[in-house]
Design a protein around this motif. Structure first.
Motif, PDB file in Angstrom:
ATOM      1  N   GLY A  24       0.810  -1.217   0.000  1.00 22.36           N
ATOM      2  CA  GLY A  24       0.000   0.000   0.000  1.00 22.36           C
ATOM      3  C   GLY A  24       0.839   1.261   0.000  1.00 22.36           C
ATOM      4  O   GLY A  24       0.569   2.197  -0.761  1.00 22.36           O
ATOM      5  N   LEU A  25       1.849   1.297   0.843  1.00 22.68           N
ATOM      6  CA  LEU A  25       2.722   2.476   0.874  1.00 22.68           C
ATOM      7  C   LEU A  25       3.437   2.653  -0.455  1.00 22.68           C
ATOM      8  O   LEU A  25       3.504   3.760  -0.991  1.00 22.68           O
ATOM      9  CB  LEU A  25       3.746   2.353   2.009  1.00 22.68           C
ATOM     10  N   HIS A  26       3.986   1.562  -0.967  1.00 26.01           N
ATOM     11  CA  HIS A  26       4.750   1.641  -2.206  1.00 26.01           C
ATOM     12  C   HIS A  26       3.864   2.115  -3.357  1.00 26.01           C
ATOM     13  O   HIS A  26       4.226   3.026  -4.097  1.00 26.01           O
ATOM     14  CB  HIS A  26       5.373   0.280  -2.509  1.00 26.01           C
ATOM     15  N   ARG A  27       2.705   1.520  -3.478  1.00 27.76           N
ATOM     16  CA  ARG A  27       1.839   1.862  -4.608  1.00 27.76           C
ATOM     17  C   ARG A  27       1.185   3.232  -4.450  1.00 27.76           C
ATOM     18  O   ARG A  27       1.262   4.072  -5.337  1.00 27.76           O
ATOM     19  CB  ARG A  27       0.758   0.793  -4.786  1.00 27.76           C
ATOM     20  N   PHE A  28       0.526   3.437  -3.316  1.00 30.17           N
ATOM     21  CA  PHE A  28      -0.316   4.620  -3.183  1.00 30.17           C
ATOM     22  C   PHE A  28       0.423   5.851  -2.656  1.00 30.17           C
ATOM     23  O   PHE A  28       0.163   6.952  -3.117  1.00 30.17           O
ATOM     24  CB  PHE A  28      -1.535   4.307  -2.318  1.00 30.17           C
ATOM     25  N   VAL A  29       1.323   5.690  -1.691  1.00 26.18           N
ATOM     26  CA  VAL A  29       2.019   6.847  -1.132  1.00 26.18           C
ATOM     27  C   VAL A  29       3.248   7.197  -1.964  1.00 26.18           C
ATOM     28  O   VAL A  29       3.456   8.343  -2.337  1.00 26.18           O
ATOM     29  CB  VAL A  29       2.409   6.605   0.349  1.00 26.18           C
ATOM     30  N   MET A  30       4.046   6.209  -2.291  1.00 27.42           N
ATOM     31  CA  MET A  30       5.318   6.503  -2.950  1.00 27.42           C
ATOM     32  C   MET A  30       5.186   6.752  -4.454  1.00 27.42           C
ATOM     33  O   MET A  30       5.990   7.492  -5.009  1.00 27.42           O
ATOM     34  CB  MET A  30       6.309   5.397  -2.664  1.00 27.42           C
ATOM     35  N   HIS A  31       4.186   6.159  -5.100  1.00 29.28           N
ATOM     36  CA  HIS A  31       4.025   6.372  -6.536  1.00 29.28           C
ATOM     37  C   HIS A  31       2.846   7.275  -6.868  1.00 29.28           C
ATOM     38  O   HIS A  31       2.993   8.263  -7.582  1.00 29.28           O
ATOM     39  CB  HIS A  31       3.891   5.029  -7.275  1.00 29.28           C
ATOM     40  N   GLU A  32       1.677   6.966  -6.369  1.00 34.84           N
ATOM     41  CA  GLU A  32       0.479   7.724  -6.735  1.00 34.84           C
ATOM     42  C   GLU A  32       0.541   9.186  -6.288  1.00 34.84           C
ATOM     43  O   GLU A  32      -0.059  10.042  -6.922  1.00 34.84           O
ATOM     44  CB  GLU A  32      -0.777   7.062  -6.167  1.00 34.84           C
ATOM     45  N   MET A  33       1.295   9.474  -5.225  1.00 32.09           N
ATOM     46  CA  MET A  33       1.379  10.861  -4.750  1.00 32.09           C
ATOM     47  C   MET A  33       2.324  11.704  -5.608  1.00 32.09           C
ATOM     48  O   MET A  33       2.336  12.934  -5.476  1.00 32.09           O
ATOM     49  CB  MET A  33       1.782  10.898  -3.286  1.00 32.09           C
ATOM     50  N   ARG A  34       3.113  11.064  -6.456  1.00 30.74           N
ATOM     51  CA  ARG A  34       3.967  11.755  -7.437  1.00 30.74           C
ATOM     52  C   ARG A  34       4.765  12.925  -6.852  1.00 30.74           C
ATOM     53  O   ARG A  34       4.758  14.039  -7.378  1.00 30.74           O
ATOM     54  CB  ARG A  34       3.133  12.226  -8.618  1.00 30.74           C
TER      55      ARG A  34
END
Length: 148
Positions: A24-34
């Motif tokens: 979740g962190l990798h996908r949504f925080v680290m990537h989706e937050m750009r």
């Protein structure tokens, strides 16, 4: 024996929870937050230069924040002993993840798991950055449809 079994179960649940948290962190925080949050900024630096890893001080701060959230939330719905064991499992697996992630970048793979990890993670870095977000396991990528 049930207390020991319960604590062992709590450690294992904490470890399994880390794998979902990692995804979740990798996908949504680290990537989706750009780049709109510090973890995302640090992670995007890592993608730009795969030899860059956030300093240990930031990783320790991350573990402290995770502990400050995980322990009280877990204690509120279980008890202090179970929450302690759960949090130990969560944080220990986080540090294991940090070691595994760095080794994926810096050491030749050893064995089938090492080969899978290197192939999957390098595909994430150099082929499809929104895919294969689970560094240590493909379980969450498979469940969420992001596994290549």
């Amino acid at each position: 024996m049930t207390i020991l079994g319960s604590r062992v179960a709590a450690v294992l649940v904490g470890a399994a929870t880390w794998t979902a948290t990692e995804y979740g962190l990798h996908r949504f925080v680290m990537h989706e937050m750009r780049g709109r949050a510090l973890p995302s900024v640090e992670h995007l630096k890592h993608h730009a230069d795969v030899a860059y890893f956030s300093p240990a001080s930031k990783k320790i701060a991350s573990a402290a924040v995770t502990t400050a959230v995980a322990y009280p939330v877990t204690a509120a719905v279980t008890n202090r002993r179970w929450a302690t064991a759960f949090t130990v499992g969560l944080i220990a697996t986080y540090f294991g993840y940090e070691v595994a992630h760095r080794r994926t970048h810096t050491h030749p793979p050893r064995g089938p798991y090492g080969r899978w990890s290197r192939r999957s993670h390098m595909h994430h870095h150099f082929g499809a950055p929104m895919r294969n977000c689970g560094v240590t396991t493909p379980v969450w990528d498979r469940l969420c449809g992001t596994y290549d």
